[in-house]
Design a protein around this motif. Structure first.
Motif, short mmCIF file in Angstrom:
data_model
loop_
_atom_site.label_atom_id
_atom_site.label_comp_id
_atom_site.label_asym_id
_atom_site.label_seq_id
_atom_site.Cartn_x
_atom_site.Cartn_y
_atom_site.Cartn_z
N LYS A 182 0.85 -1.21 0.00
CA LYS A 182 0.00 0.00 0.00
C LYS A 182 0.87 1.25 0.00
CE LYS A 182 -2.59 1.48 3.67
NZ LYS A 182 -3.61 1.25 4.71
N LYS A 184 0.69 5.81 0.04
CA LYS A 184 -0.10 7.00 0.30
C LYS A 184 -0.35 7.78 -0.98
CE LYS A 184 -0.29 6.14 4.62
NZ LYS A 184 -1.58 5.67 5.19
N ASP A 213 -4.05 4.93 -0.37
CA ASP A 213 -4.69 5.47 0.84
C ASP A 213 -4.58 6.99 0.85
OD1 ASP A 213 -5.64 6.05 3.34
OD2 ASP A 213 -4.10 4.92 4.44
N ASN A 215 -6.06 8.90 3.23
CA ASN A 215 -6.13 9.37 4.62
C ASN A 215 -7.17 10.49 4.85
OD1 ASN A 215 -3.07 8.26 4.45
ND2 ASN A 215 -3.92 8.03 6.51
N GLU A 239 -8.55 3.75 -0.51
CA GLU A 239 -8.84 3.87 0.93
C GLU A 239 -9.07 5.31 1.38
OE1 GLU A 239 -6.06 1.70 3.35
OE2 GLU A 239 -6.26 3.06 5.05
N GLU A 265 -10.92 3.24 9.57
CA GLU A 265 -9.93 3.29 10.64
C GLU A 265 -10.16 4.46 11.60
OE1 GLU A 265 -6.45 3.96 7.95
OE2 GLU A 265 -5.94 5.53 9.36
MG MG Z 1 -5.31 4.36 6.25
#
Ligand code: MG
Length: 389
Positions: A182, A184, A213, A215, A239, A265
């Protein structure tokens, strides 16, 4: 045999790292390490349960010392025992922790409670002299599966990191046995991110799959612009595109992104999880849920979250928790989750596996250690032992 909690110790430790995602950097990150000391002595050693909170939220020393540990120490020890009276009852401990707490507004307290809850479950499994995943499978009358899928989370932004370093990082994960990696996104321009993704896809080829991801960084327009770019690639998942509590954004995104999405999360209760399933447009046949018990009131609450999933028609196998800690590995092996996150190079000594556990074909096999298994990870256990002493 009765069991008493003699003391609850907490220390706030740095887990800093010079990395950043689309939202925060980790240079000042901390975690709470907790020891629940019992009066049980086994093989000449006192039984102590340990816990810590996941990365991404900070240590909770104030809340733990002033409010939550105090409630347990003040409680009548008999009220914390199971029916047979031979072990702690985690749900009774949890109810005591949460006495005089109003509903909603989960904030930081879910992290404080989740950290103590981890230590309580570790103690309970050690008193029962079983690995936690075996204890959990027995309690739920299901079959444990010690083989757990894990993926390598990395691909952070940090100063001076160029594409060749990103490729080398991902190659390193493949060399260590992972087959899903994974990275970012959202911390650079969309053009830059798409170049980073293409470079990584070229590096990993057919040997592995890539998840990305954001975030929670994107507003609706940016989340959709990224969806249009990302859907041309064969990604494992997209994500946390938008704010974790913006369920309408998540639902709208599904129209632009037919491939798997992942989130959860930063949802810290079974009520928030239920709202995601009700209003977030997540699809039980392909999407992934990442609730992390260590940030969200612990395993007592996580079991309620799994109940919420069941009612909404979701399998526990759609859960791959955030956090990369051994607690979620035990839940995955004991209750049939889809796997667990792992950070091969980050957040040490808290993340990762017991010494000697290797990743093979994207899976690890749980060792036969009583409790959560912290005693099998020597660098982590050194810090834990120092706290209990
Ligand atoms: Mg995450």
């Amino acid at each position: 045999m009765s069991v008493r909690i003699l003391d609850i110790q907490e220390i706030t430790k740095p887990i800093s790292s010079p990395i950043r995602n689309a939202y925060i950097d980790f240079t000042k990150m901390t975690t709470s390490l907790v020891a629940v000391v019992t009066d049980v002595v086994r093989d000449g050693k006192r039984v102590v349960g340990y816990g810590f909170n996941s990365n991404g939220r900070y240590g909770q020393g104030g809340l733990i010392r002033e409010r939550f540990a105090a409630r347990i120490k003040e409680a009548d020890p008999k009220t914390l025992l199971n029916e047979a009276g031979d072990n702690l009852d985690p749900d009774k401990v949890w109810a005591t922790l949460m006495s005089n707490e109003k509903p909603g507004g989960h904030g930081e307290r879910s992290v404080a409670v989740g950290t103590i809850d981890m230590a309580v479950w570790d103690a309970v499994a050690k008193v029962a002299n079983k690995p936690l995943f075996c204890l959990l499978a027995e309690r739920h009358s299901v079959k444990a599966n010690p083989r757990v899928f894990v993926y390598a989370a990395g691909g952070y932004y940090y100063p001076g990191k160029d594409i060749s370093m990103l490729r080398a990082e991902m190659r390193g994960y493949l060399d260590r046995g992972y087959n899903v990696v994974k990275m970012k996104i959202g911390g650079a321009s969309i053009e830059e991110d798409s170049a980073r993704i293409e470079a990584v896809l070229k590096e990993i080829g057919k040997d592995a799959q890539l998840a990305v991801d954001a975030n929670g960084r994107f507003d609706l327009e940016t989340a959709i612009a990224y969806a249009r770019m990302l859907r041309d690639y064969p990604l494992f998942w997209y994500e946390e595109a938008g704010d974790p509590l913006d369920f309408q954004l998540q639902a709208a995104l599904a129209e632009f992104y037919p491939a798997p999405m992942a989130t959860g999360e930063n949802l810290f209760s079974h009520q928030d999880a239920r709202n995601l399933l009700r209003y977030g447009g997540m699809r039980a046949d392909r999407d992934w849920l990442q609730f992390d018990c260590a940030l969200s009131y612990g395993l007592c609450e996580y079991q309620r979250t799994l109940e919420v999933l069941k009612v909404a028609g979701w399998s526990p196998s759609r859960c791959i928790p955030h956090g990369g800690h051994q607690m979620s590995l035990n839940i995955a092996a004991g209750l049939g989750l889809g796997g667990n996150e792992s950070y091969p190079d980050l957040f040490q000594p808290y993340g990762g596996f017991p010494d000697g556990v290797r990743v093979e074909n994207g899976h690890i096999t749980m060792p036969d250690l009583p409790g959560i298994g912290f005693e099998g990870k020597s660098d982590l256990y050194r810090d834990m032992k120092a706290l209990a002493a």
